[in-house]
Design an enzyme around this catalytic site. Sequence first.
Site, PDB file in Angstrom:
ATOM      1  N   GLU A  93       0.778  -0.858   0.502  1.00 12.22           N
ATOM      2  CA  GLU A  93       0.259   0.118  -0.010  1.00 12.22           C
ATOM      3  C   GLU A  93       0.669   1.237  -0.284  1.00 12.22           C
ATOM      4  O   GLU A  93       0.879   2.318   0.416  1.00 12.22           O
ATOM      5  CB  GLU A  93      -0.525   0.037   1.401  1.00 12.22           C
ATOM      6  CG  GLU A  93      -2.008  -1.311   1.137  1.00 12.22           C
ATOM      7  CD  GLU A  93      -2.858  -1.426   2.144  1.00 12.22           C
ATOM      8  OE1 GLU A  93      -2.918  -0.307   3.187  1.00 12.22           O
ATOM      9  OE2 GLU A  93      -3.104  -2.717   2.807  1.00 12.22           O
TER      10      GLU A  93
ATOM     11  N   ASN B  41       2.336  -4.337  -3.391  1.00 10.03           N
ATOM     12  CA  ASN B  41       1.052  -6.029  -2.599  1.00 10.03           C
ATOM     13  C   ASN B  41      -0.390  -4.322  -2.044  1.00 10.03           C
ATOM     14  O   ASN B  41       0.098  -3.110  -1.849  1.00 10.03           O
ATOM     15  CB  ASN B  41       0.768  -6.702  -1.442  1.00 10.03           C
ATOM     16  CG  ASN B  41      -0.534  -7.123  -1.383  1.00 10.03           C
ATOM     17  OD1 ASN B  41      -1.295  -7.550  -2.011  1.00 10.03           O
ATOM     18  ND2 ASN B  41      -1.034  -6.480  -0.041  1.00 10.03           N
TER      19      ASN B  41
ATOM     20  N   HIS C   5     -10.283  -6.339  -2.100  1.00 14.03           N
ATOM     21  CA  HIS C   5     -11.623  -6.156  -0.800  1.00 14.03           C
ATOM     22  C   HIS C   5     -12.897  -5.241  -1.711  1.00 14.03           C
ATOM     23  O   HIS C   5     -12.662  -4.379  -1.625  1.00 14.03           O
ATOM     24  CB  HIS C   5     -10.595  -5.504   0.570  1.00 14.03           C
ATOM     25  CG  HIS C   5      -9.821  -6.145   1.179  1.00 14.03           C
ATOM     26  ND1 HIS C   5     -10.332  -6.994   2.318  1.00 14.03           N
ATOM     27  CD2 HIS C   5      -8.894  -5.630   1.446  1.00 14.03           C
ATOM     28  CE1 HIS C   5      -9.066  -7.508   2.406  1.00 14.03           C
ATOM     29  NE2 HIS C   5      -7.438  -6.584   2.221  1.00 14.03           N
TER      30      HIS C   5
ATOM     31  N   GLU D 164      -6.475 -11.203  -0.965  1.00 16.69           N
ATOM     32  CA  GLU D 164      -6.960 -10.859   0.537  1.00 16.69           C
ATOM     33  C   GLU D 164      -8.773 -10.567  -0.231  1.00 16.69           C
ATOM     34  O   GLU D 164      -8.576  -9.278   0.293  1.00 16.69           O
ATOM     35  CB  GLU D 164      -6.762  -9.107   1.039  1.00 16.69           C
ATOM     36  CG  GLU D 164      -4.704  -9.276   1.078  1.00 16.69           C
ATOM     37  CD  GLU D 164      -5.065  -8.203   2.079  1.00 16.69           C
ATOM     38  OE1 GLU D 164      -5.363  -7.426   2.635  1.00 16.69           O
ATOM     39  OE2 GLU D 164      -3.769  -7.867   1.886  1.00 16.69           O
TER      40      GLU D 164
ATOM     41  N   ASP E  80     -12.152 -10.515  -0.192  1.00 19.15           N
ATOM     42  CA  ASP E  80     -13.485 -10.675   0.598  1.00 19.15           C
ATOM     43  C   ASP E  80     -14.424  -9.471   0.125  1.00 19.15           C
ATOM     44  O   ASP E  80     -14.299  -9.214  -0.783  1.00 19.15           O
ATOM     45  CB  ASP E  80     -13.758 -10.634   2.062  1.00 19.15           C
ATOM     46  CG  ASP E  80     -12.477  -9.003   2.539  1.00 19.15           C
ATOM     47  OD1 ASP E  80     -12.237  -8.779   2.931  1.00 19.15           O
ATOM     48  OD2 ASP E  80     -12.817  -8.273   1.895  1.00 19.15           O
TER      49      ASP E  80
HETATM   50  O1  G3I Z   1      -3.461  -8.859  19.142  1.00 17.68           O
HETATM   51  C1  G3I Z   1      -3.954  -7.592  19.218  1.00 17.68           C
HETATM   52  C2  G3I Z   1      -4.778  -7.367  20.752  1.00 17.68           C
HETATM   53  O2  G3I Z   1      -3.426  -7.936  22.347  1.00 17.68           O
HETATM   54  C3  G3I Z   1      -5.090  -6.203  21.434  1.00 17.68           C
HETATM   55  O3  G3I Z   1      -6.076  -7.217  22.380  1.00 17.68           O
HETATM   56  C4  G3I Z   1      -6.464  -6.321  20.650  1.00 17.68           C
HETATM   57  C5  G3I Z   1      -7.124  -4.868  20.655  1.00 17.68           C
HETATM   58  O4  G3I Z   1      -6.300  -3.668  20.667  1.00 17.68           O
HETATM   59  O5  G3I Z   1      -5.868  -5.438  18.816  1.00 17.68           O
HETATM   60  C6  G3I Z   1      -5.494  -6.895  18.181  1.00 17.68           C
HETATM   61  O6  G3I Z   1      -4.566  -6.224  17.183  1.00 17.68           O
HETATM   62  C7  G3I Z   1      -5.586  -6.284  16.490  1.00 17.68           C
HETATM   63  C8  G3I Z   1      -4.833  -7.279  15.123  1.00 17.68           C
HETATM   64  O7  G3I Z   1      -5.851  -6.784  13.967  1.00 17.68           O
HETATM   65  C9  G3I Z   1      -4.849  -8.429  15.476  1.00 17.68           C
HETATM   66  O8  G3I Z   1      -6.421  -9.376  15.980  1.00 17.68           O
HETATM   67  C10 G3I Z   1      -5.245  -4.363  15.771  1.00 17.68           C
HETATM   68  O9  G3I Z   1      -5.644  -4.035  16.947  1.00 17.68           O
HETATM   69  C11 G3I Z   1      -6.110  -4.485  14.303  1.00 17.68           C
HETATM   70  O10 G3I Z   1      -6.469  -2.984  14.104  1.00 17.68           O
HETATM   71  C12 G3I Z   1      -5.308  -5.467  13.597  1.00 17.68           C
HETATM   72  O11 G3I Z   1      -6.445  -5.328  12.668  1.00 17.68           O
HETATM   73  C13 G3I Z   1      -5.519  -6.057  11.465  1.00 17.68           C
HETATM   74  C14 G3I Z   1      -5.850  -4.640  10.484  1.00 17.68           C
HETATM   75  O12 G3I Z   1      -5.116  -5.718   8.853  1.00 17.68           O
HETATM   76  C15 G3I Z   1      -4.954  -3.868  10.494  1.00 17.68           C
HETATM   77  O13 G3I Z   1      -4.939  -2.758   9.469  1.00 17.68           O
HETATM   78  C16 G3I Z   1      -6.755  -6.728  10.822  1.00 17.68           C
HETATM   79  O14 G3I Z   1      -6.542  -7.870  11.375  1.00 17.68           O
HETATM   80  C17 G3I Z   1      -6.281  -7.695   9.172  1.00 17.68           C
HETATM   81  O15 G3I Z   1      -7.255  -8.104   8.743  1.00 17.68           O
HETATM   82  C18 G3I Z   1      -6.151  -6.015   8.420  1.00 17.68           C
HETATM   83  O16 G3I Z   1      -5.286  -6.950   7.621  1.00 17.68           O
HETATM   84  C19 G3I Z   1      -4.896  -5.300   6.280  1.00 17.68           C
HETATM   85  C20 G3I Z   1      -3.613  -5.900   4.764  1.00 17.68           C
HETATM   86  O17 G3I Z   1      -2.729  -6.430   6.314  1.00 17.68           O
HETATM   87  C21 G3I Z   1      -3.296  -4.789   4.245  1.00 17.68           C
HETATM   88  N1  G3I Z   1      -4.361  -5.490   3.418  1.00 17.68           N
HETATM   89  C22 G3I Z   1      -5.482  -4.179   4.484  1.00 17.68           C
HETATM   90  C23 G3I Z   1      -6.691  -5.969   5.018  1.00 17.68           C
HETATM   91  C24 G3I Z   1      -7.227  -4.966   5.971  1.00 17.68           C
HETATM   92  O18 G3I Z   1      -7.332  -3.923   6.441  1.00 17.68           O
END
Ligand code: G3I
Length: 323
Positions: free
Chosen positions: A133, A173, A209, A238, A240
Amino acid sequence: MSDEATLRTAADASDFRIGAAIDPDALRSDPSYLRTAKSEFNAITPENALKMGPLRPSRDTYDFGDADAVVDFGVEHDMYVRGHTLVWHNQKPDWFQAWDYTGDQLRTFLRDHVHTVAGRYRSKIDAWDVVNEAVADDGSMRDTVWYDALGEEYLADAFRWANEVTDADLYYNDYGADGINEKSDAVYDMVEGLLDDGVPIDGVGLQMHALGDHPDPGSVAENVRRFRDLGLDVQITEMDVAFHVDDVSENPDEDQAEFYGDVVAACRDAGCDTVVTWGVHDASTWLRSFRDFGERFTGDPLLFDDRYDEKPAYDGVKGALED
Ligand code: G3I
């Protein structure tokens, strides 16, 4: 092909990869999640475990536990493993503050990160999202901490550093660049420039997405073809599929199934051989915790429902694989 065929057997029979983003905690705690992942998919991507923030609890330490769990699951079950992602502006470590570094120090920091992480998985990871990105939605270079400090050269540096420590295919990507549009034009121009400069880049990842505005599959095929004409591989990385809350048909499940199938068919036709869905089943989709998702979008976006039952979208993909 018999109805007992799984998505994975249908993909294998078509020399195609159908994958899912994987969460290590779900692998450890949910036998149905593990069973579905290994029987229905022949490719995986760690959803978060290989990102800088999750990997680096402190400035001087790496924690590879979760990443190893997902990568080793893929290797154990003879799956194609995508690494995601070495350089991104999101999910940096909480302790990371760019102002702690001069430009040269930041470049050294980033080089050491890429060498350490990509080098660790030299023999296990088949493809890396080296940079994620870097292009803004209007087609300009995204104003990130890496771009601000290092200029556009950070992209070429990242690919060269990764190439020094792994034989994996190296991908750029991005999202919103799935069909022919202003952003994918900018991505095309950027990767063409990298190739002209001899930068070791092997492919482009189109995230897909499709949350509301679904790209036209014909436009996706045209986009795939132009990257292929540059000599690059293309993967859907990715995927969905959801809908605008004010634009849902009477049969959203059928619409979703048709779109998934059309994208797989368009990919196969245009020379893309990999589609990774961004989660194993609806209950594990990132969208359920994505800010204001429910206000703007609706739908359960993946191929399996909360109980791991196959959805029409599953049949849509399987049908496109078997055609
Ligand atoms: O691991 C912590 C946990 O310890 C904590 O308690 C919890 C609450 O704060 O947060 C957890 O971390 C989260 C992480 O996912 C793991 O679940 C983050 O807050 C959360 O922001 C993070 O979101 C991820 C997101 O990227 C971040 O931008 C999504 O799971 C993930 O599916 C998403 O994937 C991205 C790709 O990497 C890039 N392309 C877009 C895609 C969707 O945003």
